[in-house]
Design a protein around this motif. Structure first.
Motif, short mmCIF file in Angstrom:
data_model
loop_
_atom_site.label_atom_id
_atom_site.label_comp_id
_atom_site.label_asym_id
_atom_site.label_seq_id
_atom_site.Cartn_x
_atom_site.Cartn_y
_atom_site.Cartn_z
N SER A 1 -0.73 1.98 -7.00
CA SER A 1 0.15 2.86 -5.10
C SER A 1 -0.37 2.20 -4.55
O SER A 1 -1.12 1.60 -3.98
CB SER A 1 -0.14 4.43 -5.50
OG SER A 1 0.72 5.01 -4.53
N HIS A 2 1.10 1.78 -4.06
CA HIS A 2 0.81 1.17 -2.25
C HIS A 2 2.35 2.06 -1.95
O HIS A 2 2.74 2.48 -2.20
CB HIS A 2 1.13 0.28 -2.37
CG HIS A 2 2.12 -0.98 -3.11
ND1 HIS A 2 1.68 -2.28 -3.07
CD2 HIS A 2 3.37 -0.84 -3.06
CE1 HIS A 2 3.07 -2.69 -3.34
NE2 HIS A 2 3.54 -2.06 -3.60
N ARG A 3 2.11 0.99 -0.16
CA ARG A 3 4.22 1.65 0.40
C ARG A 3 3.98 0.60 1.34
O ARG A 3 3.55 -0.44 1.95
CB ARG A 3 4.32 3.24 0.73
CG ARG A 3 3.01 3.18 2.31
CD ARG A 3 3.28 4.76 2.81
NE ARG A 3 2.52 5.16 4.01
CZ ARG A 3 2.57 6.00 4.75
NH1 ARG A 3 3.62 7.32 4.08
NH2 ARG A 3 1.88 6.63 5.22
N HIS A 4 5.45 0.69 2.03
CA HIS A 4 5.36 -0.88 2.82
C HIS A 4 7.00 -0.44 3.27
O HIS A 4 7.92 0.46 2.48
CB HIS A 4 5.76 -2.04 2.37
CG HIS A 4 6.26 -2.53 0.47
ND1 HIS A 4 7.69 -2.49 0.51
CD2 HIS A 4 5.40 -2.22 -0.65
CE1 HIS A 4 8.18 -1.87 -0.87
NE2 HIS A 4 6.52 -2.22 -1.05
N VAL B 1 -1.77 -6.24 -8.57
CA VAL B 1 -1.18 -5.64 -7.78
C VAL B 1 0.43 -5.46 -8.77
O VAL B 1 0.88 -4.71 -9.33
CB VAL B 1 -1.24 -5.86 -6.41
CG1 VAL B 1 -0.85 -4.34 -5.44
CG2 VAL B 1 -2.57 -5.70 -6.39
N ASP C 1 4.45 4.13 -6.98
CA ASP C 1 3.20 2.86 -8.53
C ASP C 1 3.94 3.00 -9.88
O ASP C 1 5.10 3.47 -9.80
CB ASP C 1 2.08 3.75 -9.00
CG ASP C 1 2.15 4.98 -8.77
OD1 ASP C 1 2.20 6.33 -7.76
OD2 ASP C 1 2.19 5.46 -10.06
N GLU D 1 0.54 -0.31 3.36
CA GLU D 1 -0.78 -0.26 3.20
C GLU D 1 -0.75 0.54 1.76
O GLU D 1 -0.08 0.69 1.05
CB GLU D 1 -1.72 1.48 4.02
CG GLU D 1 -0.23 2.34 3.52
CD GLU D 1 -0.42 3.47 4.66
OE1 GLU D 1 -1.28 2.96 5.95
OE2 GLU D 1 -0.65 4.59 4.72
N ASN D 2 -2.11 0.49 0.89
CA ASN D 2 -2.72 0.88 -0.01
C ASN D 2 -2.98 2.12 -0.35
O ASN D 2 -3.63 2.81 1.06
CB ASN D 2 -3.47 0.19 -0.65
CG ASN D 2 -3.44 -1.37 -0.90
OD1 ASN D 2 -2.27 -2.13 -1.25
ND2 ASN D 2 -4.21 -2.52 -0.71
N ASP D 3 -2.71 3.07 -1.40
CA ASP D 3 -2.98 4.52 -1.72
C ASP D 3 -4.43 4.33 -1.80
O ASP D 3 -5.53 4.20 -2.54
CB ASP D 3 -2.01 4.81 -3.04
CG ASP D 3 -1.99 6.04 -2.70
OD1 ASP D 3 -2.07 6.93 -2.03
OD2 ASP D 3 -0.51 7.14 -3.55
N TRP E 1 5.27 6.44 -0.75
CA TRP E 1 4.42 5.54 -2.05
C TRP E 1 5.38 5.06 -3.11
O TRP E 1 6.08 6.26 -4.30
CB TRP E 1 3.29 6.82 -2.41
CG TRP E 1 3.25 7.38 -0.69
CD1 TRP E 1 3.35 8.20 -0.72
CD2 TRP E 1 1.60 6.41 -0.30
NE1 TRP E 1 1.90 8.09 0.83
CE2 TRP E 1 1.51 7.23 1.21
CE3 TRP E 1 0.56 4.86 -0.50
CZ2 TRP E 1 -0.23 6.26 1.70
CZ3 TRP E 1 -0.11 4.78 0.55
CH2 TRP E 1 -0.42 4.87 1.52
#
Ligand code: GTQ
Length: 351
Positions: A105-108, A69, A148, A177-179, A146
């Motif tokens: 792609s993810h976001r936190h 990741v 990546d 969370e993951n995209d 988001w």
């Protein structure tokens, strides 16, 4: 040996009997809880790029970016091993992305900064816009956007990741969370954010797309370097910092991220700086040139000879001074905005 004083005995008994009730006497710990001056458990440390790079490249063979990741080697403070922290409040790591790879792609909640160390042509996408990386560029991933990363260039690309992970962990306030898509859809042309916000102007009806974080998410090295060179040539050099500028959120004048301040400084040829200390511990990435950092705490001294792509950390309230014979350029980041927001930032310039 003398027999324990009866008062000491009854105190011990008192402590023992209150312990199961989750009670503990303040007077036994008060001095450590409220120290007369900052006393960090962190120590200064240096990571030579020559020593780190082979491990990064081996990591590139051991695991794909997709599988990992984020393929990152964490720069851990030697006194905080196992805690994924470079200081009590900050995280630092070196991320590698190989040609053809994508970090999905993810976001936190955590804010992130990228400072490009080696290679060109990889990209980071933030909120529908990509930015191409070049050495010395400073890139932001605002909290909860988001993001990546991908590498469509010919060689490996490495950057320094700086995140507020330990702070968010301290507050137990992290979400992630993951995209659904591996790479987010591109919805804006590259350079749009810089055109909108990066020229001392702003769109009339387009304020603060990332809340407390700067709307510029890529600050190109070219521009920072040009400013430093001009100032070195045309203005007096500061005896402690050389020529040092802080990066701005152009909408507020404050730091680019609510939790982290970032800086770029030039130490001119023959610079021998005076010593300083400050409460915000800082992580440095050497961009160009060579130099020496001398860090002192109590009776201990650390001497770091640094060159391009080396990294080092100066912890809170450690005395530091920099010198450079050939001249050099240093990027750094710290948790200063939080100290300032709390009204506890403290700095001393020693002569
Ligand atoms: O690129 O999103 O070094 O989420 C640590 C956590 C990088 C990233 C890190 C992350 C990232």
């Amino acid at each position: 040996m003398n027999a324990p004083h009866p008062t000491a005995l009854s105190r011990e008994q008192l402590y023992r009997e209150m312990a199961p009730h989750n009670l503990t006497p303040l007077w036994e710990v008060l001095h450590a809880l409220v120290p007369p001056q900052p006393k960090t458990p962190c120590v200064p440390a240096l990571w030579k790029y020559d020593e780190v790079r082979p491990f990064l490249m081996r990591a590139g063979e051991a695991i794909t970016a997709d599988e990992a990741v984020r393929r990152v080697l964490i720069l851990e403070n030697p006194a905080l091993r196992g805690q994924s922290a470079v200081t009590q409040s900050l995280y630092a790591g070196l991320q590698l992305i190989l040609p053809g790879e994508v970090a999905p792609s993810h976001r936190h909640t955590q804010s992130a900064l990228r400072f490009i160390v080696e290679g060109s042509g990889a990209y980071t996408a933030v909120d529908g816009e990509r930015t191409t990386m070049h050495p010395g560029d400073f890139i932001i991933t605002p909290s909860w956007t988001w993001h990546d990363h991908g590498n469509e260039a010919g060689g490996p690309v490495v950057w320094l990741d700086g995140l507020d992970i330990p702070m968010i962990r301290f507050f137990d306030a992290g979400f992630a969370e993951n995209d659904t898509a591996r790479s987010q859809a591109v919805t804006r042309a590259e350079g749009t954010s810089l055109a909108r916000y990066g020229h001392n102007m702003a769109p009339v009806r387009h304020d603060a797309p990332f809340g407390a974080t700067s709307p510029i998410f890529s600050y190109p090295y070219e521009r920072s370097r040009e400013a430093l060179e001009r100032l070195e040539r045309d203005t007096p050099v500061d005896a402690w910092d050389g020529v040092k500028l802080r990066y701005l959120n152009p909408l507020t004048g404050g730091s680019p991220m609510p939790t982290m301040a970032t800086f770029m400084q030039r130490l001119p040829h023959g610079f021998a700086g005076k010593a300083w200390r400050q409460t915000d511990g800082a992580v440095y990435s050497v961009v160009e040139g060579q130099g020496e950092a001398v860090v002192e705490n109590g009776d201990k001294t650390w001497r770091f000879e640094f060159g391009p792509r080396d990294h080092f950390v100066v912890p809170s309230w450690h005395t530091a001074r920099f010198a450079s014979e050939p001249g050099c350029v240093l990027f750094s980041f710290s948790d200063r905005p939080v100290h300032q927001a709390l009204g506890i930032h403290h700095e001393e310039r020693l002569s």
